[in-house]
Design a protein around this motif. Sequence first.
Motif, PDB file in Angstrom:
ATOM      1  N   ALA A   1       0.835  -1.206   0.000  1.00  0.00           N
ATOM      2  CA  ALA A   1       0.000   0.000   0.000  1.00  0.00           C
ATOM      3  C   ALA A   1       0.868   1.253   0.000  1.00  0.00           C
ATOM      4  CB  ALA A   1      -0.932  -0.004   1.209  1.00  0.00           C
ATOM      5  N   GLN A   2       1.967   1.214   0.740  1.00  0.00           N
ATOM      6  CA  GLN A   2       2.879   2.357   0.753  1.00  0.00           C
ATOM      7  C   GLN A   2       3.469   2.597  -0.628  1.00  0.00           C
ATOM      8  OE1 GLN A   2       5.307   0.695   3.892  1.00  0.00           O
ATOM      9  NE2 GLN A   2       4.592   2.228   5.362  1.00  0.00           N
ATOM     10  N   GLU A   3       3.784   1.549  -1.342  1.00  0.00           N
ATOM     11  CA  GLU A   3       4.302   1.685  -2.707  1.00  0.00           C
ATOM     12  C   GLU A   3       3.236   2.228  -3.646  1.00  0.00           C
ATOM     13  OE1 GLU A   3       6.665  -1.568  -4.384  1.00  0.00           O
ATOM     14  OE2 GLU A   3       6.572  -2.525  -2.419  1.00  0.00           O
ATOM     15  N   LEU A   4       2.033   1.742  -3.503  1.00  0.00           N
ATOM     16  CA  LEU A   4       0.938   2.228  -4.342  1.00  0.00           C
ATOM     17  C   LEU A   4       0.728   3.727  -4.135  1.00  0.00           C
ATOM     18  CD1 LEU A   4      -1.615  -0.695  -3.864  1.00  0.00           C
ATOM     19  CD2 LEU A   4      -0.516  -0.057  -6.032  1.00  0.00           C
ATOM     20  N   TRP A   5       0.815   4.159  -2.895  1.00  0.00           N
ATOM     21  CA  TRP A   5       0.612   5.581  -2.595  1.00  0.00           C
ATOM     22  C   TRP A   5       1.649   6.438  -3.322  1.00  0.00           C
ATOM     23  CZ3 TRP A   5      -3.421   7.932  -0.465  1.00  0.00           C
ATOM     24  CH2 TRP A   5      -3.294   9.298  -0.218  1.00  0.00           C
ATOM     25  N   GLN A   6       2.871   5.974  -3.366  1.00  0.00           N
ATOM     26  CA  GLN A   6       3.953   6.753  -3.972  1.00  0.00           C
ATOM     27  C   GLN A   6       3.769   6.964  -5.468  1.00  0.00           C
ATOM     28  OE1 GLN A   6       6.349   8.382  -2.316  1.00  0.00           O
ATOM     29  NE2 GLN A   6       5.315   7.655  -0.469  1.00  0.00           N
ATOM     30  N   SER A   7       2.900   6.178  -6.096  1.00  0.00           N
ATOM     31  CA  SER A   7       2.707   6.284  -7.543  1.00  0.00           C
ATOM     32  C   SER A   7       2.066   7.601  -7.960  1.00  0.00           C
ATOM     33  CB  SER A   7       1.825   5.144  -8.040  1.00  0.00           C
ATOM     34  OG  SER A   7       0.479   5.376  -7.646  1.00  0.00           O
ATOM     35  N   GLU A   8       1.299   8.211  -7.059  1.00  0.00           N
ATOM     36  CA  GLU A   8       0.565   9.454  -7.305  1.00  0.00           C
ATOM     37  C   GLU A   8      -0.636   9.284  -8.243  1.00  0.00           C
ATOM     38  OE1 GLU A   8       3.081  12.718  -8.332  1.00  0.00           O
ATOM     39  OE2 GLU A   8       4.468  12.374  -6.669  1.00  0.00           O
ATOM     40  N   ILE A   9      -0.891   8.069  -8.692  1.00  0.00           N
ATOM     41  CA  ILE A   9      -2.062   7.803  -9.541  1.00  0.00           C
ATOM     42  C   ILE A   9      -3.300   7.730  -8.644  1.00  0.00           C
ATOM     43  CG2 ILE A   9      -3.141   6.136 -11.104  1.00  0.00           C
ATOM     44  CD1 ILE A   9      -0.233   5.220 -11.788  1.00  0.00           C
ATOM     45  N   ARG A  10      -4.371   8.397  -9.047  1.00  0.00           N
ATOM     46  CA  ARG A  10      -5.581   8.420  -8.215  1.00  0.00           C
ATOM     47  C   ARG A  10      -6.021   7.020  -7.812  1.00  0.00           C
ATOM     48  NH1 ARG A  10     -10.595   6.658  -9.445  1.00  0.00           N
ATOM     49  NH2 ARG A  10     -12.183   7.260  -7.932  1.00  0.00           N
ATOM     50  N   GLU A  11      -6.179   6.137  -8.777  1.00  0.00           N
ATOM     51  CA  GLU A  11      -6.693   4.798  -8.498  1.00  0.00           C
ATOM     52  C   GLU A  11      -5.721   3.983  -7.645  1.00  0.00           C
ATOM     53  OE1 GLU A  11      -9.194   6.357 -11.680  1.00  0.00           O
ATOM     54  OE2 GLU A  11      -7.039   6.412 -11.260  1.00  0.00           O
ATOM     55  N   ALA A  12      -4.429   4.161  -7.850  1.00  0.00           N
ATOM     56  CA  ALA A  12      -3.443   3.443  -7.036  1.00  0.00           C
ATOM     57  C   ALA A  12      -3.501   3.930  -5.592  1.00  0.00           C
ATOM     58  CB  ALA A  12      -2.042   3.621  -7.612  1.00  0.00           C
TER      59      ALA A  12
END
Length: 227
Positions: A59-70
């Motif tokens: 989840a922490q990695e997904l947050w770093q993507s800056e993509i809304r859905e991620a």
Amino acid sequence: MIGPSASAAELIAHLRTLRSKEKITGMSRFGIVTGSALGISNPDLQKIARLARKNHARAQELWQSEIREARMLALYTAEPEKLTPAEACRWVKDFNSWEIVDCAADLFVEARLDDVILQFAADDREFVRRTAFAMIAGAAVHRKQDPDETLLAWLPLIEAHSGDPRNFVRKAVNWALRNIGKRSRDCHAPALALAERLAASPDKIARWIGKDAVRALTNEKVMGRWT
């Protein structure tokens, strides 16, 4: 196939395959920031989250993507028991829409990060302050085992920020007041008293919050709960 072993990169790649220009346009009509959006609905994201399951590091990695859905997927799949106040304070700096705020507030309430509420309310950024009151609103509904006094203790904070004219703050302040008042018989009277006081305020924003909350807390359905 998306499953518990899927990495952040694999999930993001899957999300990209679902991109919809038409849905991106529709989202903007509801005040959702679409600059980094792929156009995937929240029900569809929740289905993906159920397949991927909870994984805090991912989840922490997904947050770093800056993509809304991620980022929405990060909030759906973060592990509340592992979420720290410091992490919440880092994430909240990136909030840019009511949608991400309200989803994050549910997670923060489940993680019992009540200590950040005062900090977020004191922050002048619109979506950070909204987070504080969205958390109070959520706690009033979802934390049924907490004593009523815990929620009533937030009424002075609600009153203190009842004059904030920004749309997403005033609506969250009103939301928090209404939810506290609907929580129980013991919460109803103090919340209604505050709503009536605000309704008589010379400040037009506080007056709007108060009048709307009075209507919500005196309707037949609410009053009938305890008669």
